[in-house]
Design a protein around this motif. Structure first.
Motif, PDB file in Angstrom:
ATOM      1  N   TYR A  28       1.926  54.482  39.328  1.00 38.49           N
ATOM      2  CA  TYR A  28       1.564  53.072  39.486  1.00 38.49           C
ATOM      3  C   TYR A  28       0.988  52.500  38.189  1.00 38.49           C
ATOM      4  O   TYR A  28       1.391  51.422  37.732  1.00 38.49           O
ATOM      5  N   LEU A  29       0.072  53.213  37.581  1.00 43.29           N
ATOM      6  CA  LEU A  29      -0.532  52.737  36.338  1.00 43.29           C
ATOM      7  C   LEU A  29       0.468  52.762  35.181  1.00 43.29           C
ATOM      8  O   LEU A  29       0.416  51.908  34.289  1.00 43.29           O
ATOM      9  N   SER A  30       1.385  53.719  35.196  1.00 38.02           N
ATOM     10  CA  SER A  30       2.390  53.808  34.136  1.00 38.02           C
ATOM     11  C   SER A  30       3.336  52.614  34.181  1.00 38.02           C
ATOM     12  O   SER A  30       3.811  52.151  33.137  1.00 38.02           O
ATOM     13  N   ASP A  31       3.633  52.134  35.386  1.00 41.60           N
ATOM     14  CA  ASP A  31       4.560  51.011  35.538  1.00 41.60           C
ATOM     15  C   ASP A  31       3.877  49.661  35.342  1.00 41.60           C
ATOM     16  O   ASP A  31       4.560  48.642  35.162  1.00 41.60           O
ATOM     17  N   ALA A  32       2.560  49.637  35.384  1.00 43.56           N
ATOM     18  CA  ALA A  32       1.824  48.371  35.302  1.00 43.56           C
ATOM     19  C   ALA A  32       1.946  47.746  33.919  1.00 43.56           C
ATOM     20  O   ALA A  32       1.900  48.442  32.903  1.00 43.56           O
ATOM     21  N   PRO A  35      -3.765  46.412  32.621  1.00 41.65           N
ATOM     22  CA  PRO A  35      -4.720  47.255  33.352  1.00 41.65           C
ATOM     23  C   PRO A  35      -4.907  46.757  34.779  1.00 41.65           C
ATOM     24  O   PRO A  35      -4.849  45.552  35.041  1.00 41.65           O
ATOM     25  N   ARG A  36      -5.127  47.690  35.691  1.00 36.73           N
ATOM     26  CA  ARG A  36      -5.285  47.341  37.098  1.00 36.73           C
ATOM     27  C   ARG A  36      -6.715  47.603  37.560  1.00 36.73           C
ATOM     28  O   ARG A  36      -7.344  48.580  37.158  1.00 36.73           O
ATOM     29  N   THR A  37      -7.241  46.726  38.383  1.00 36.93           N
ATOM     30  CA  THR A  37      -8.598  46.866  38.891  1.00 36.93           C
ATOM     31  C   THR A  37      -8.607  47.799  40.101  1.00 36.93           C
ATOM     32  O   THR A  37      -7.555  48.136  40.661  1.00 36.93           O
ATOM     33  N   LEU A  38      -9.811  48.179  40.509  1.00 38.29           N
ATOM     34  CA  LEU A  38      -9.954  49.007  41.709  1.00 38.29           C
ATOM     35  C   LEU A  38      -9.380  48.270  42.915  1.00 38.29           C
ATOM     36  O   LEU A  38      -8.723  48.877  43.768  1.00 38.29           O
ATOM     37  N   ASP A  44      -2.533  47.742  46.469  1.00 37.25           N
ATOM     38  CA  ASP A  44      -1.129  48.053  46.203  1.00 37.25           C
ATOM     39  C   ASP A  44      -0.727  49.439  46.688  1.00 37.25           C
ATOM     40  O   ASP A  44       0.432  49.651  47.060  1.00 37.25           O
ATOM     41  N   LEU A  45      -1.647  50.397  46.667  1.00 38.38           N
ATOM     42  CA  LEU A  45      -1.323  51.753  47.090  1.00 38.38           C
ATOM     43  C   LEU A  45      -1.798  52.069  48.508  1.00 38.38           C
ATOM     44  O   LEU A  45      -1.489  53.141  49.035  1.00 38.38           O
ATOM     45  N   GLY A  46      -2.557  51.158  49.095  1.00 42.05           N
ATOM     46  CA  GLY A  46      -3.021  51.384  50.458  1.00 42.05           C
ATOM     47  C   GLY A  46      -4.027  52.519  50.574  1.00 42.05           C
ATOM     48  O   GLY A  46      -4.064  53.213  51.593  1.00 42.05           O
ATOM     49  N   LEU A  47      -4.843  52.704  49.545  1.00 42.07           N
ATOM     50  CA  LEU A  47      -5.830  53.775  49.557  1.00 42.07           C
ATOM     51  C   LEU A  47      -7.192  53.244  49.996  1.00 42.07           C
ATOM     52  O   LEU A  47      -7.559  52.113  49.667  1.00 42.07           O
ATOM     53  N   PRO A  48      -7.990  54.050  50.706  1.00 46.43           N
ATOM     54  CA  PRO A  48      -9.370  53.656  51.003  1.00 46.43           C
ATOM     55  C   PRO A  48     -10.128  53.459  49.691  1.00 46.43           C
ATOM     56  O   PRO A  48      -9.912  54.200  48.723  1.00 46.43           O
ATOM     57  N   ARG A  49     -11.023  52.493  49.659  1.00 45.66           N
ATOM     58  CA  ARG A  49     -11.727  52.164  48.423  1.00 45.66           C
ATOM     59  C   ARG A  49     -12.481  53.362  47.859  1.00 45.66           C
ATOM     60  O   ARG A  49     -12.406  53.644  46.656  1.00 45.66           O
ATOM     61  N   ALA A  50     -13.181  54.098  48.723  1.00 50.38           N
ATOM     62  CA  ALA A  50     -13.967  55.243  48.255  1.00 50.38           C
ATOM     63  C   ALA A  50     -13.058  56.325  47.675  1.00 50.38           C
ATOM     64  O   ALA A  50     -13.361  56.916  46.631  1.00 50.38           O
ATOM     65  N   SER A  51     -11.942  56.576  48.327  1.00 52.20           N
ATOM     66  CA  SER A  51     -11.011  57.595  47.841  1.00 52.20           C
ATOM     67  C   SER A  51     -10.380  57.179  46.518  1.00 52.20           C
ATOM     68  O   SER A  51     -10.237  57.990  45.596  1.00 52.20           O
ATOM     69  N   ALA A  52      -9.995  55.914  46.417  1.00 54.57           N
ATOM     70  CA  ALA A  52      -9.387  55.418  45.190  1.00 54.57           C
ATOM     71  C   ALA A  52     -10.369  55.500  44.022  1.00 54.57           C
ATOM     72  O   ALA A  52     -10.005  55.912  42.911  1.00 54.57           O
ATOM     73  N   TYR A  53     -11.616  55.127  44.272  1.00 56.01           N
ATOM     74  CA  TYR A  53     -12.627  55.169  43.208  1.00 56.01           C
ATOM     75  C   TYR A  53     -12.879  56.604  42.754  1.00 56.01           C
ATOM     76  O   TYR A  53     -12.941  56.879  41.550  1.00 56.01           O
TER      77      TYR A  53
END
Length: 256
Positions: A28-32, A35-38, A44-53
């Motif tokens: 995801y970051l490679s294709d961006a 820069p992408r925020t939390l 975009d990835l459907g991840l829980p905030r705590a897990s993504a962080y």
């Protein structure tokens, strides 16, 4: 037995969820394009905030991701991994010296790319050293196969049902010249197969014409070689010279 996990059906290896999330985030970051925020990552990835962080912070500490004022982007470890892939790739090693000679001979930029899904990925580029106006596609860059001479050169070696299944439902244009009609694209691939080389008529980048040929090493064709020329310096007399040089390079690489 308590605590044991059964193997998935078919005897395959069970997917590791954390590894899947890690690769999805890096892709995801490679294709961006920025820069992408939390918040971007979680949405975009459907991840829980705590897990993504937690995942982002782990990747930042290990150098795979970098954090800045604008958000997160891929880090230097990703660059090292990509460089290692290219440096160790057999096709790149075979093609690189021939690409250098071809670029020097015609005075134009030469590209090597591989098909990945419905996109082509640039593996190596030899920039023109004779002109300040050049076409540059960095290694790792992805473009839709239907909009490039490289992609058409590869796809033309495959039966249409296979190509049709590979392509997305909608062929999105990159320029006003991109072929987006499926029947027209099928006819184009038939023409490419008949003449042995593909043309990109400003379909990927305005002001650029690209000549491309497939590289056959036995089995399914996955790579192609191209020469890109700005239309402002491509004359009718110049075209056959560039194409002849490209065809010679194709033969040298395949026989290397």
């Amino acid at each position: 037995m308590a605590g044991s996990q059964s193997a998935p059906e078919g005897g395959g290896v069970r997917n590791v969820k954390s590894a899947e999330r890690t690769t999805a985030l890096l892709e995801y970051l490679s294709d961006a394009q920025r820069p992408r925020t939390l918040r971007d990552v979680t949405a975009d990835l459907g991840l829980p905030r705590a897990s993504a962080y937690a995942l982002l912070m782990t990747l930042v500490r290990t150098g795979w991701v970098e954090a800045g004022d604008g958000g997160f982007r891929v880090g230097i470890k990703a660059l090292r991994a990509g460089a290692a892939y290219v440096e160790l790739d057999d096709v790149v090693q075979r093609a690189q010296p021939v690409m250098d000679e071809l670029s020097e001979e015609v005075g134009e930029t030469v590209h090597l790319a591989r098909l990945d899904g419905h996109e082509i990925v640039y593996l190596a580029t030899c920039m023109s050293r004779q002109h300040t106006l050049t076409i540059v596609s960095r290694p790792g860059r992805r473009l839709p196969s239907w909009a490039t001479g490289l992609g058409k050169a590869i796809l033309a070696t495959r039966p249409w049902p296979e190509v049709d299944a590979l392509l997305p439902e909608e062929l999105a244009p990159r320029t006003p010249h991109t072929l987006t009609d499926r029947e027209a694209f099928q006819a184009e691939l038939t023409a490419v197969a008949a003449r042995g080389h593909a043309l990109d008529e400003q379909e990927s980048t305005l002001g650029t014409r690209c000549f491309a040929v497939p590289l056959r090493f036995g089995g399914t064709v996955a790579e192609a070689l191209s020469c890109s020329v700005p239309t402002v310096r491509l004359t009718a007399e110049r075209e056959p010279e560039v194409l002849a040089a490209l065809l010679r390079a194709q033969k040298h690489i395949e026989q290397a």
